[in-house]
Design a protein around this motif. Structure first.
Motif, PDB file in Angstrom:
ATOM      1  N   LEU A   7      36.160  54.414  51.727  1.00 62.23           N
ATOM      2  CA  LEU A   7      37.460  54.053  51.168  1.00 62.23           C
ATOM      3  C   LEU A   7      37.291  52.672  50.554  1.00 62.23           C
ATOM      4  CD1 LEU A   7      40.540  54.341  50.793  1.00 62.23           C
ATOM      5  CD2 LEU A   7      40.795  53.319  53.068  1.00 62.23           C
ATOM      6  N   TYR A   8      37.524  52.566  49.260  1.00 60.17           N
ATOM      7  CA  TYR A   8      37.414  51.300  48.521  1.00 60.17           C
ATOM      8  C   TYR A   8      38.749  51.138  47.825  1.00 60.17           C
ATOM      9  CZ  TYR A   8      35.522  48.060  44.947  1.00 60.17           C
ATOM     10  OH  TYR A   8      35.271  46.999  44.110  1.00 60.17           O
ATOM     11  N   ILE A   9      39.507  50.103  48.232  1.00 56.57           N
ATOM     12  CA  ILE A   9      40.895  50.036  47.782  1.00 56.57           C
ATOM     13  C   ILE A   9      41.401  48.598  47.834  1.00 56.57           C
ATOM     14  CG2 ILE A   9      41.929  50.423  50.073  1.00 56.57           C
ATOM     15  CD1 ILE A   9      43.729  52.574  48.570  1.00 56.57           C
ATOM     16  N   ALA A  10      42.425  48.319  47.061  1.00 62.84           N
ATOM     17  CA  ALA A  10      43.092  47.017  47.105  1.00 62.84           C
ATOM     18  C   ALA A  10      44.431  47.191  47.802  1.00 62.84           C
ATOM     19  CB  ALA A  10      43.318  46.482  45.691  1.00 62.84           C
ATOM     20  N   MET A  11      44.830  46.152  48.538  1.00 61.50           N
ATOM     21  CA  MET A  11      46.152  46.180  49.173  1.00 61.50           C
ATOM     22  C   MET A  11      46.753  44.787  49.150  1.00 61.50           C
ATOM     23  SD  MET A  11      45.720  46.419  53.274  1.00 61.50           S
ATOM     24  CE  MET A  11      45.236  44.959  54.199  1.00 61.50           C
ATOM     25  N   SER A  12      48.070  44.747  49.216  1.00 58.92           N
ATOM     26  CA  SER A  12      48.771  43.473  49.315  1.00 58.92           C
ATOM     27  C   SER A  12      48.525  42.888  50.705  1.00 58.92           C
ATOM     28  CB  SER A  12      50.270  43.691  49.087  1.00 58.92           C
ATOM     29  OG  SER A  12      50.803  44.508  50.110  1.00 58.92           O
ATOM     30  N   LEU A  13      48.800  41.618  50.861  1.00 57.11           N
ATOM     31  CA  LEU A  13      48.601  40.969  52.144  1.00 57.11           C
ATOM     32  C   LEU A  13      49.429  41.640  53.243  1.00 57.11           C
ATOM     33  CD1 LEU A  13      47.233  38.681  53.690  1.00 57.11           C
ATOM     34  CD2 LEU A  13      49.142  37.201  53.052  1.00 57.11           C
ATOM     35  N   ASP A  14      50.557  42.239  52.880  1.00 58.91           N
ATOM     36  CA  ASP A  14      51.377  42.915  53.877  1.00 58.91           C
ATOM     37  C   ASP A  14      51.075  44.417  53.990  1.00 58.91           C
ATOM     38  OD1 ASP A  14      52.601  43.199  51.358  1.00 58.91           O
ATOM     39  OD2 ASP A  14      54.635  43.009  52.130  1.00 58.91           O
ATOM     40  N   GLY A  15      49.929  44.857  53.463  1.00 57.85           N
ATOM     41  CA  GLY A  15      49.416  46.194  53.750  1.00 57.85           C
ATOM     42  C   GLY A  15      49.807  47.326  52.831  1.00 57.85           C
ATOM     43  N   TYR A  16      50.329  47.015  51.634  1.00 56.56           N
ATOM     44  CA  TYR A  16      50.743  48.077  50.717  1.00 56.56           C
ATOM     45  C   TYR A  16      49.724  48.273  49.606  1.00 56.56           C
ATOM     46  CZ  TYR A  16      55.145  47.604  53.160  1.00 56.56           C
ATOM     47  OH  TYR A  16      56.102  47.556  54.139  1.00 56.56           O
ATOM     48  N   ILE A  17      49.547  49.549  49.205  1.00 55.79           N
ATOM     49  CA  ILE A  17      48.615  49.862  48.116  1.00 55.79           C
ATOM     50  C   ILE A  17      49.339  50.100  46.800  1.00 55.79           C
ATOM     51  CG2 ILE A  17      46.783  50.724  49.606  1.00 55.79           C
ATOM     52  CD1 ILE A  17      47.760  53.586  49.049  1.00 55.79           C
ATOM     53  N   GLU A 131      36.316  49.405  52.499  1.00 53.83           N
ATOM     54  CA  GLU A 131      36.253  48.114  51.822  1.00 53.83           C
ATOM     55  C   GLU A 131      37.623  47.851  51.217  1.00 53.83           C
ATOM     56  OE1 GLU A 131      33.710  45.416  48.687  1.00 53.83           O
ATOM     57  OE2 GLU A 131      32.823  47.253  49.476  1.00 53.83           O
ATOM     58  N   VAL A 132      38.261  46.803  51.708  1.00 54.20           N
ATOM     59  CA  VAL A 132      39.619  46.466  51.288  1.00 54.20           C
ATOM     60  C   VAL A 132      39.605  45.126  50.579  1.00 54.20           C
ATOM     61  CG1 VAL A 132      41.976  46.021  52.049  1.00 54.20           C
ATOM     62  CG2 VAL A 132      40.589  47.684  53.267  1.00 54.20           C
ATOM     63  N   ALA A 133      40.137  45.107  49.369  1.00 56.74           N
ATOM     64  CA  ALA A 133      40.344  43.854  48.643  1.00 56.74           C
ATOM     65  C   ALA A 133      41.776  43.424  48.934  1.00 56.74           C
ATOM     66  CB  ALA A 133      40.134  44.062  47.146  1.00 56.74           C
ATOM     67  N   ILE A 134      41.911  42.302  49.615  1.00 57.63           N
ATOM     68  CA  ILE A 134      43.241  41.817  49.974  1.00 57.63           C
ATOM     69  C   ILE A 134      43.751  40.931  48.850  1.00 57.63           C
ATOM     70  CG2 ILE A 134      44.604  40.516  51.639  1.00 57.63           C
ATOM     71  CD1 ILE A 134      42.491  41.365  53.733  1.00 57.63           C
ATOM     72  N   ILE A 135      44.845  41.373  48.258  1.00 48.35           N
ATOM     73  CA  ILE A 135      45.454  40.691  47.125  1.00 48.35           C
ATOM     74  C   ILE A 135      46.500  39.708  47.670  1.00 48.35           C
ATOM     75  CG2 ILE A 135      46.719  41.019  44.958  1.00 48.35           C
ATOM     76  CD1 ILE A 135      43.879  42.373  45.092  1.00 48.35           C
ATOM     77  N   PRO A 136      46.466  38.463  47.226  1.00 49.26           N
ATOM     78  CA  PRO A 136      47.371  37.459  47.793  1.00 49.26           C
ATOM     79  C   PRO A 136      48.809  37.584  47.289  1.00 49.26           C
ATOM     80  CG  PRO A 136      46.052  36.465  46.073  1.00 49.26           C
ATOM     81  CD  PRO A 136      45.554  37.878  46.235  1.00 49.26           C
ATOM     82  N   LYS A 137      49.403  38.714  47.628  1.00 52.82           N
ATOM     83  CA  LYS A 137      50.804  38.968  47.275  1.00 52.82           C
ATOM     84  C   LYS A 137      51.451  39.694  48.446  1.00 52.82           C
ATOM     85  CE  LYS A 137      50.280  39.069  42.336  1.00 52.82           C
ATOM     86  NZ  LYS A 137      50.658  39.668  41.082  1.00 52.82           N
ATOM     87  N   ILE A 138      52.718  39.394  48.666  1.00 43.78           N
ATOM     88  CA  ILE A 138      53.510  40.099  49.665  1.00 43.78           C
ATOM     89  C   ILE A 138      54.557  40.899  48.906  1.00 43.78           C
ATOM     90  CG2 ILE A 138      55.119  39.815  51.588  1.00 43.78           C
ATOM     91  CD1 ILE A 138      53.495  37.265  52.312  1.00 43.78           C
ATOM     92  N   LEU A 139      54.495  42.225  49.044  1.00 45.71           N
ATOM     93  CA  LEU A 139      55.404  43.100  48.302  1.00 45.71           C
ATOM     94  C   LEU A 139      56.707  43.354  49.048  1.00 45.71           C
ATOM     95  CD1 LEU A 139      52.919  45.757  46.870  1.00 45.71           C
ATOM     96  CD2 LEU A 139      53.717  43.623  45.824  1.00 45.71           C
ATOM     97  N   GLY A 140      56.675  43.277  50.370  1.00 47.29           N
ATOM     98  CA  GLY A 140      57.890  43.492  51.145  1.00 47.29           C
ATOM     99  C   GLY A 140      58.188  44.943  51.449  1.00 47.29           C
TER     100      GLY A 140
END
Length: 175
Positions: A7-17, A131-140
């Motif tokens: 699994l290779y994916i990006a997610m927001s800091l609060d866990g959303y894809i 592999e998770v790329a954590i994006i420095p954004k909080i989507l809520g």
């Protein structure tokens, strides 16, 4: 079988894809490493692509050209779908499909998403690496990477990488 299911994916800091509507617009203005943030190197290790139907439809909205046209791509669906270019729709359960795809390829199987596919693959203990790329954004709010009810799993960190403002973490799933 040496090839892995990844699994290779990006997610927001609060866990959303993605946002609730499936939008990933929040990914496009993040300061990365100035390049592709390691995507091309990762993609070279991939022999087969697997995704859910909703993710497939979202991918089609992002680009005129299907980005995985050069790899066998399987789209999981609960119902029969009309044929489409570059993909094979399947209703086959992941527990039979994934091992078959591993055997048919000399390279890794990439689980693109979304959350329901991740949940199914983890439930059947088919996933080897995340592999998770954590994006420095909080989507809520939005579509979570790990939906409620996901099977509890232990992970072993294999490495981290800083890509501008993005942190990428690679884990081995302890099966």
């Amino acid at each position: 079988m040496s090839n892995k299911v990844v699994l290779y994916i990006a997610m927001s800091l609060d866990g959303y894809i993605a946002r609730k509507d499936g939008s990933v617009d929040w990914l496009f203005d993040v300061e990365g490493d100035g390049g592709d943030n390691g995507y091309a190197a990762f993609y070279q290790t991939i022999g087969t692509v697997v995704m859910g139907r909703t993710t497939y439809e979202d991918v089609l909205k992002l680009s005129e050209d299907f980005p995985y046209a050069d790899r066998p791509t399987y789209v999981l669906s609960r119902s029969e779908q009309p044929p489409a270019p570059h993909v094979q729709f399947t209703t086959e359960p992941v527990e039979s499909l994934i091992p078959h795809l591993q055997q048919a390829s000399d390279a890794d199987v990439w689980i693109v998403g979304g959350g329901q596919v991740v949940q199914a693959v983890m439930e059947k203990r088919l996933l080897h690496e995340i592999e998770v790329a954590i994006i420095p954004k909080i989507l809520g709010e939005g579509i979570p990477l790990f939906p409620e009810g996901i099977v509890p799993s232990n992970l072993k960190m294999m490495g981290t990488q800083t890509l501008g403002q993005i942190i990428s973490i690679r884990y081995q799933v302890q099966i």
